[in-house]
Write an enzyme that holds these catalytic residues in place. Structure first.
Site, PDB file in Angstrom:
ATOM      1  N   PRO A   9      39.360  39.523  39.312  1.00 43.38           N
ATOM      2  CA  PRO A   9      39.224  39.377  37.803  1.00 43.38           C
ATOM      3  C   PRO A   9      38.371  38.440  37.376  1.00 43.38           C
ATOM      4  CG  PRO A   9      41.586  39.601  38.752  1.00 43.38           C
ATOM      5  CD  PRO A   9      40.751  39.643  39.958  1.00 43.38           C
ATOM      6  N   CYS A  10      37.527  38.645  36.455  1.00 42.79           N
ATOM      7  CA  CYS A  10      36.400  37.923  36.203  1.00 42.79           C
ATOM      8  C   CYS A  10      36.324  37.117  34.907  1.00 42.79           C
ATOM      9  CB  CYS A  10      35.279  38.633  36.101  1.00 42.79           C
ATOM     10  SG  CYS A  10      35.231  40.165  34.836  1.00 42.79           S
ATOM     11  N   GLN A  11      37.368  36.869  34.370  1.00 39.71           N
ATOM     12  CA  GLN A  11      37.599  36.259  33.167  1.00 39.71           C
ATOM     13  C   GLN A  11      37.345  34.661  33.257  1.00 39.71           C
ATOM     14  OE1 GLN A  11      39.899  38.320  34.265  1.00 39.71           O
ATOM     15  NE2 GLN A  11      40.889  39.078  32.321  1.00 39.71           N
ATOM     16  N   TYR A  68      35.263  33.505  35.582  1.00 38.91           N
ATOM     17  CA  TYR A  68      33.511  33.572  35.909  1.00 38.91           C
ATOM     18  C   TYR A  68      32.739  33.637  34.424  1.00 38.91           C
ATOM     19  CZ  TYR A  68      35.651  34.388  40.500  1.00 38.91           C
ATOM     20  OH  TYR A  68      36.206  34.241  41.893  1.00 38.91           O
ATOM     21  N   SER A  69      33.352  34.630  33.757  1.00 39.07           N
ATOM     22  CA  SER A  69      32.314  35.055  32.505  1.00 39.07           C
ATOM     23  C   SER A  69      32.120  33.841  31.569  1.00 39.07           C
ATOM     24  CB  SER A  69      33.276  36.108  31.681  1.00 39.07           C
ATOM     25  OG  SER A  69      34.364  35.650  31.033  1.00 39.07           O
TER      26      SER A  69
END
Length: 437
Positions: A135-137, A139-140
């Protein structure tokens, strides 16, 4: 090639590899409805291989209520009882995490055991490839701005360790690690440095692309036939000793000889006003395909799924109409420009671009999971319809085929589409890796 898919979501990355004939022994995903969508898609490919899409279509016609999913699947399982066990063995609704801190997490050794059980059941002794993206939240860039100082404590920053553990255990020749551009800049680049070091320790080289500067190695979805601006990072892990260069994925992309636009992505779908349509029920096409892209996504499809428009209140309906009229002139509508009676927020700066239209003749902008909360950032360009995009329209922009059924309630459907890797990007990756064999 034999594959494991981690953080699988609703199967956007899986789709390209299934399309190219890869064999999966496991998909690990924490969200229940995403897992059910994966199961339905595996059913599609299984029945297509049996030359029996008639049975798949019977399931689609019966699937007008997501709460009756088990009952409806009996249509398929009665004819193919082995498929029920295949789905149970290969689609693992499990969450990676620290079991001491998270009661919903599953111990990594338990996940190993389940993957081993699936491999034994399917008669596979080794894994060739691992794909997926944590999951990339965290990192974003958007996620980091919302979370502020708490971002460094977010456990999602460290889910890649579980990906690493699976790679270490099964020792594939290579892996694909997909993520957002922010993975290069998270914690001033320290997160990415840590990821690279961790994979190097277990015997893998992490390749980021053909250019020296990290940020220049972003993959743009439009270069892969996807009708959407969407930048992603595709990391390519290679076992030390194997001389695999970073592939030129664009070489294997689908090409369409037409303008990339919202019109050419969704204009053939049945017109709806807000509140109209069907969440699950199959709707017959009432218009022909108007573009190569639409024709491509209609293949093997007998109708339209997940095509229901959100109901709007009168204020939002007026705002949408204003935004659409601005869009026709290639102009954006800013919150500050709204008539006073249509405003509900005092902080006009934070909400300056709250309402955004997918311009009819423009390349659709990025679809994200926030579409599950409201449709303000994903307004349909036709003022006569004056509404937000349906799940199916968002899925079209993401390049999902029309026969791809998203299971669960509509909110879950939107999340699945917004979080997905565009299947056409995945197809190009799968084709490129085949050539390395």
């Amino acid at each position: 090639m034999v594959v494991i898919d981690l953080f699988a979501g609703a199967g956007g990355l899986t789709e390209g590899f299934l399309n190219e004939g890869y064999k999966f022994v496991a998909h690990v995903e924490k969200e229940y409805w995403a897992c059910e969508t994966l199961k339905t898609r595996i059913m599609f490919y299984y029945l297509k291989e049996k030359n029996d899409l008639e049975t798949y279509n019977k399931y689609l016609k019966a699937s007008d209520d997501y709460r009756k999913i088990s009952e409806n699947r009996k249509i398929v399982f009665k004819k193919y009882p082995e498929l029920e066990e295949i789905l149970e063995k290969t689609v693992l609704n499990k969450k990676f995490g620290d079991t001491k801190r998270d009661k919903d997490a599953t111990d990594i050794n338990e996940i190993f055991k389940m993957i081993n059980d699936s491999m034994k059941y399917l008669g596979e002794k080794k894994i060739d490839l691992i794909i997926g993206g944590p999951p990339c939240q965290a990192y974003s860039v958007i996620g980091r701005s919302r979370m502020k100082e708490k971002v460094n404590e977010d456990e999602r920053n460290y889910l890649f360790y579980y990906y690493r553990d699976i790679v270490k255990k099964y020792k594939p020749k290579m892996f694909i690690f997909e993520n957002v551009p922010g993975i290069f800049t998270a914690q001033e680049g320290k997160i990415f440095d840590e990821i690279s070091k961790e994979f190097e320790k277990i015997g893998y080289i992490l390749k980021i692309g053909k250019k020296e500067k990290r940020e220049e190695n972003l993959q743009e979805a439009v270069n892969y036939g996807v009708y959407q601006t969407r930048k992603r990072v595709i990391l390519f892990g290679v076992k030390k000793g194997l001389k695999y260069d970073y592939p030129d994925f664009t070489k294997y992309a689908e090409k369409f000889n037409e303008k990339i636009s919202t019109k050419n992505a969704i204009s053939d779908l049945n017109n709806l006003k807000d509140g109209e349509g069907e969440d699950r029920k199959l709707i017959k096409y009432n218009k022909p395909a108007n573009s190569e892209y639409e024709e491509y996504l209609r293949r093997d499809s007998i109708g339209i799924l997940n095509h229901k428009a959100r109901k709007l209140n009168e204020r939002d309906r007026k705002i949408y109409a204003l935004a659409i009229e601005k869009s026709k002139k290639n102009e954006k509508m800013y919150y500050s420009e709204l008539p006073k009676e249509l405003k509900t927020h005092k902080n006009e700066k934070s909400f300056s671009d709250r309402f955004k239209v997918h311009g009819m003749d423009e390349v659709p902008h990025t679809i994200v999971a926030h579409i599950s909360k409201d449709g303000h950032y994903n307004i349909h360009p036709d003022v006569k319809q004056c509404r937000a995009l349906t799940v199916r329209e968002a899925a079209r922009i993401q390049s999902f085929p029309d026969n791809y059924l998203f299971e669960g309630p509509r909110t879950a459907q939107y999340i699945q589409v917004g979080n997905a890797v565009p299947p056409l990007l995945s197809i190009a990756i799968a084709r490129a890796l085949k050539k390395l064999e």
